[in-house]
Design a protein around this motif. Structure first.
Motif, PDB file in Angstrom:
ATOM      1  N   ALA A  47       0.835  -1.200   0.000  1.00 29.43           N
ATOM      2  CA  ALA A  47       0.000   0.000   0.000  1.00 29.43           C
ATOM      3  C   ALA A  47       0.871   1.252   0.000  1.00 29.43           C
ATOM      4  O   ALA A  47       2.045   1.219   0.400  1.00 29.43           O
ATOM      5  CB  ALA A  47      -0.912   0.001   1.225  1.00 29.43           C
ATOM      6  N   PRO A  48       0.333   2.383  -0.448  1.00 27.78           N
ATOM      7  CA  PRO A  48       1.103   3.632  -0.401  1.00 27.78           C
ATOM      8  C   PRO A  48       1.277   4.114   1.042  1.00 27.78           C
ATOM      9  O   PRO A  48       0.527   3.720   1.935  1.00 27.78           O
ATOM     10  CB  PRO A  48       0.233   4.605  -1.210  1.00 27.78           C
ATOM     11  N   GLY A  49       2.274   4.966   1.223  1.00 25.89           N
ATOM     12  CA  GLY A  49       2.467   5.595   2.523  1.00 25.89           C
ATOM     13  C   GLY A  49       3.082   4.708   3.579  1.00 25.89           C
ATOM     14  O   GLY A  49       2.925   4.982   4.783  1.00 25.89           O
ATOM     15  N   VAL A  50       3.806   3.658   3.189  1.00 26.09           N
ATOM     16  CA  VAL A  50       4.383   2.739   4.167  1.00 26.09           C
ATOM     17  C   VAL A  50       5.366   3.437   5.121  1.00 26.09           C
ATOM     18  O   VAL A  50       5.323   3.193   6.330  1.00 26.09           O
ATOM     19  CB  VAL A  50       5.044   1.539   3.464  1.00 26.09           C
ATOM     20  N   PRO A  51       6.272   4.310   4.658  1.00 28.23           N
ATOM     21  CA  PRO A  51       7.176   4.955   5.616  1.00 28.23           C
ATOM     22  C   PRO A  51       6.444   5.706   6.719  1.00 28.23           C
ATOM     23  O   PRO A  51       6.817   5.609   7.895  1.00 28.23           O
ATOM     24  CB  PRO A  51       7.999   5.906   4.737  1.00 28.23           C
ATOM     25  N   GLY A  52       5.402   6.432   6.363  1.00 28.50           N
ATOM     26  CA  GLY A  52       4.639   7.155   7.376  1.00 28.50           C
ATOM     27  C   GLY A  52       3.896   6.230   8.310  1.00 28.50           C
ATOM     28  O   GLY A  52       3.865   6.448   9.532  1.00 28.50           O
TER      29      GLY A  52
ATOM     30  N   ARG B   8       8.525  11.379  14.149  1.00 30.35           N
ATOM     31  CA  ARG B   8       7.626  12.528  13.932  1.00 30.35           C
ATOM     32  C   ARG B   8       8.012  13.290  12.673  1.00 30.35           C
ATOM     33  O   ARG B   8       7.149  13.764  11.922  1.00 30.35           O
ATOM     34  CB  ARG B   8       7.642  13.446  15.147  1.00 30.35           C
ATOM     35  N   GLY B   9       9.316  13.413  12.434  1.00 29.14           N
ATOM     36  CA  GLY B   9       9.764  14.080  11.213  1.00 29.14           C
ATOM     37  C   GLY B   9       9.358  13.327   9.959  1.00 29.14           C
ATOM     38  O   GLY B   9       8.942  13.931   8.962  1.00 29.14           O
ATOM     39  N   ILE B  10       9.466  11.993   9.990  1.00 25.55           N
ATOM     40  CA  ILE B  10       9.050  11.181   8.843  1.00 25.55           C
ATOM     41  C   ILE B  10       7.559  11.331   8.597  1.00 25.55           C
ATOM     42  O   ILE B  10       7.105  11.502   7.461  1.00 25.55           O
ATOM     43  CB  ILE B  10       9.403   9.702   9.091  1.00 25.55           C
ATOM     44  N   ILE B  11       6.779  11.286   9.672  1.00 32.34           N
ATOM     45  CA  ILE B  11       5.324  11.415   9.542  1.00 32.34           C
ATOM     46  C   ILE B  11       4.961  12.755   8.918  1.00 32.34           C
ATOM     47  O   ILE B  11       4.152  12.835   7.986  1.00 32.34           O
ATOM     48  CB  ILE B  11       4.650  11.257  10.922  1.00 32.34           C
ATOM     49  N   ALA B  12       5.572  13.825   9.421  1.00 29.31           N
ATOM     50  CA  ALA B  12       5.272  15.161   8.889  1.00 29.31           C
ATOM     51  C   ALA B  12       5.673  15.264   7.417  1.00 29.31           C
ATOM     52  O   ALA B  12       4.934  15.828   6.602  1.00 29.31           O
ATOM     53  CB  ALA B  12       5.991  16.218   9.717  1.00 29.31           C
ATOM     54  N   LYS B  13       6.841  14.716   7.071  1.00 28.67           N
ATOM     55  CA  LYS B  13       7.292  14.759   5.673  1.00 28.67           C
ATOM     56  C   LYS B  13       6.305  14.056   4.765  1.00 28.67           C
ATOM     57  O   LYS B  13       5.976  14.561   3.677  1.00 28.67           O
ATOM     58  CB  LYS B  13       8.672  14.109   5.575  1.00 28.67           C
ATOM     59  N   GLU B  14       5.813  12.895   5.186  1.00 33.24           N
ATOM     60  CA  GLU B  14       4.845  12.148   4.380  1.00 33.24           C
ATOM     61  C   GLU B  14       3.529  12.921   4.253  1.00 33.24           C
ATOM     62  O   GLU B  14       2.924  12.954   3.175  1.00 33.24           O
ATOM     63  CB  GLU B  14       4.587  10.780   5.017  1.00 33.24           C
ATOM     64  N   LEU B  15       3.098  13.548   5.330  1.00 40.18           N
ATOM     65  CA  LEU B  15       1.847  14.305   5.295  1.00 40.18           C
ATOM     66  C   LEU B  15       1.935  15.474   4.328  1.00 40.18           C
ATOM     67  O   LEU B  15       1.024  15.711   3.522  1.00 40.18           O
ATOM     68  CB  LEU B  15       1.500  14.810   6.696  1.00 40.18           C
ATOM     69  N   TYR B  16       3.032  16.211   4.386  1.00 43.01           N
ATOM     70  CA  TYR B  16       3.171  17.373   3.507  1.00 43.01           C
ATOM     71  C   TYR B  16       3.392  16.976   2.059  1.00 43.01           C
ATOM     72  O   TYR B  16       3.007  17.696   1.146  1.00 43.01           O
ATOM     73  CB  TYR B  16       4.273  18.300   4.016  1.00 43.01           C
ATOM     74  N   ALA B  17       4.003  15.795   1.851  1.00 49.45           N
ATOM     75  CA  ALA B  17       4.128  15.304   0.476  1.00 49.45           C
ATOM     76  C   ALA B  17       2.751  15.019  -0.104  1.00 49.45           C
ATOM     77  O   ALA B  17       2.482  15.290  -1.281  1.00 49.45           O
ATOM     78  CB  ALA B  17       4.991  14.045   0.446  1.00 49.45           C
ATOM     79  N   ASP B  18       1.850  14.490   0.735  1.00 49.00           N
ATOM     80  CA  ASP B  18       0.483  14.241   0.281  1.00 49.00           C
ATOM     81  C   ASP B  18      -0.235  15.548  -0.043  1.00 49.00           C
ATOM     82  O   ASP B  18      -0.979  15.633  -1.024  1.00 49.00           O
ATOM     83  CB  ASP B  18      -0.301  13.480   1.355  1.00 49.00           C
ATOM     84  N   VAL B  19       0.012  16.584   0.780  1.00 52.61           N
ATOM     85  CA  VAL B  19      -0.619  17.889   0.524  1.00 52.61           C
ATOM     86  C   VAL B  19      -0.145  18.459  -0.808  1.00 52.61           C
ATOM     87  O   VAL B  19      -0.938  18.972  -1.607  1.00 52.61           O
ATOM     88  CB  VAL B  19      -0.297  18.870   1.676  1.00 52.61           C
TER      89      VAL B  19
END
Length: 379
Positions: free
Chosen positions: A300-305, A361-372
């Motif tokens: 599925a997409p978003g595995v790192p986050g 937390r940094g990885i999660i934020a990076k993934e979220l902003y990439a989605d935005v």
């Protein structure tokens, strides 16, 4: 199937693993020497077929193994996990000769593996590696530098070593090498750590490696490291959930039996509510771990986050649950040899290794902003 649902056979298997851990693995763990590789324990993991499953099962099975073993024997869980972490790069990125040389020994427990990424100045910032692979002719290098906080060092039989092959290139200039422990110039020393499993430092003084030792591609080693961590981060969360569940169950038994203030400890509303909170957080962490592992297995997409969320929530939750369990047990939990004294020492490290909580937390934020940015891209 919903991401959080387990089949009856999976639930039964987890019960079998807990029993094996308690009856066959814990006695071997108790005979081991803290801070050293327990080879009889590793061999027994191989004899039980658990090490081979590291290479034949998916992320969810890995999580179920780690959670179940951690519940009854954290040393067995850690020995299994370190074999997987050190050998997964060989399994996933190695050449046929590399896999044929090392993986059978890992599976049977006769070869101990280690994952050598961290350095004294490059722990959470893995792209800042300074251990250097100096060119030594076509397809040849000499590795010079230091690795630190390496599990199973200096007693492993081989290491997945990440070294800088292109200066100034950040994550794009790192290469993964398979380095047998008997290579000239490779030495190490044990570190005396809070947690009882083996951790050490490695010194590499012009250690020779060739193109035959490269895992994956030259200058693409960061992909090897992150691919390995994306698989193992949810299972670090599973390790934490296993410890949290053990602490919770011990607390349920203690508060139900302990006399206090004219009744049982569990009859105090403040205690009952605290235990309920411990259970709530443990189950939430478990579900996130299973969901992240299922997403990994499904591609599925978003595995790192997802992996970062699972590790972050589960490790922080386990710290909270174990700490509250100690508080509700009182001074008895602080005695050497008590389950909670053991868990209290074990539970701290997972919030740091394989990426500290702040890194997650940094990885999660990076993934979220990439989605935005994807959503806002012009059409």
């Amino acid at each position: 199937m919903p991401a959080f649902s387990l089949e009856p056979e999976q639930i039964a298997w987890c019960g079998e693993l807990r029993t094996l851990a308690a009856e066959r693995l814990r006695p071997l763990a108790e005979k081991g020497e803290a801070g050293h590789v327990n080879r009889p324990l590793v061999t027994e993991l191989g004899r039980l077929g658990l090490l081979e499953r590291l290479f034949t099962s998916g992320a969810l099975d890995l999580c179920l193994m780690r959670e179940s073993l951690a519940y009854a024997c954290t040393e067995a869980e850690t020995a299994l996990a370190l074999q997987g972490l050190g050998a997964h790069p060989v399994h996933a990125y190695g050449t046929p000769p590399q896999r044929e040389r090392w993986l059978p020994g890992v599976s049977e427990g006769s070869a101990v593996a280690a994952f050598a990424l961290s350095e004294p100045g490059a722990g959470s910032d893995a792209a800042a590696l300074s251990l250097t692979a100096h060119p030594d002719g076509p397809g040849r290098w000499r590795l010079t530098g230091e690795k630190c906080w390496i599990s199973n060092a200096p007693e492993a039989d081989f290491y997945t070593v990440f070294a800088r092959t292109t200066p100034g290139a950040g994550a794009r200039g790192v290469t993964a090498f398979l380095v047998p422990a008997d290579r000239p110039g490779l030495t190490g020393r044990a570190l005396d750590m809070l947690s009882p499993h083996p951790i050490g430092a490695l010194d590499l003084a012009a250690v020779p490696v060739t193109a035959d030792d490269v895992l994956g591609e030259v200058d693409r080693g960061f992909r090897v490291a992150m691919g390995t961590l994306n698989l193992f981060r949810p299972s670090v969360g599973a390790f934490a959930v296993g410890m949290a569940q053990a602490a919770l169950d011990a607390t349920l038994a203690h508060t139900a039996e302990r006399d206090a203030f004219g009744g049982k400890l569990k009859d105090l509303q403040s205690v009952a509510h605290q235990v309920a909170e411990m259970a709530l957080r443990t189950e939430a962490a478990r579900l996130m771990v299973y969901a992240a592992a299922t997403a990994y297995d499904a591609g599925a997409p978003g595995v790192p986050g997802r992996a970062a969320m699972a590790k972050l929530l589960a490790t922080e939750t386990a710290q909270y649950v174990v700490d509250q369990a100690v508080q509700l047990h009182g001074a008895r939990a602080l005695r050497r040899g008590h389950l909670l004294e053991h868990l209290y020492r074990e539970v701290r490290a997972p919030r740091i290794y394989e990426g500290a909580s702040e890194v997650q937390r940094g990885i999660i934020a990076k993934e979220l902003y990439a989605d935005v940015e994807t959503l806002e891209a012009p059409r």
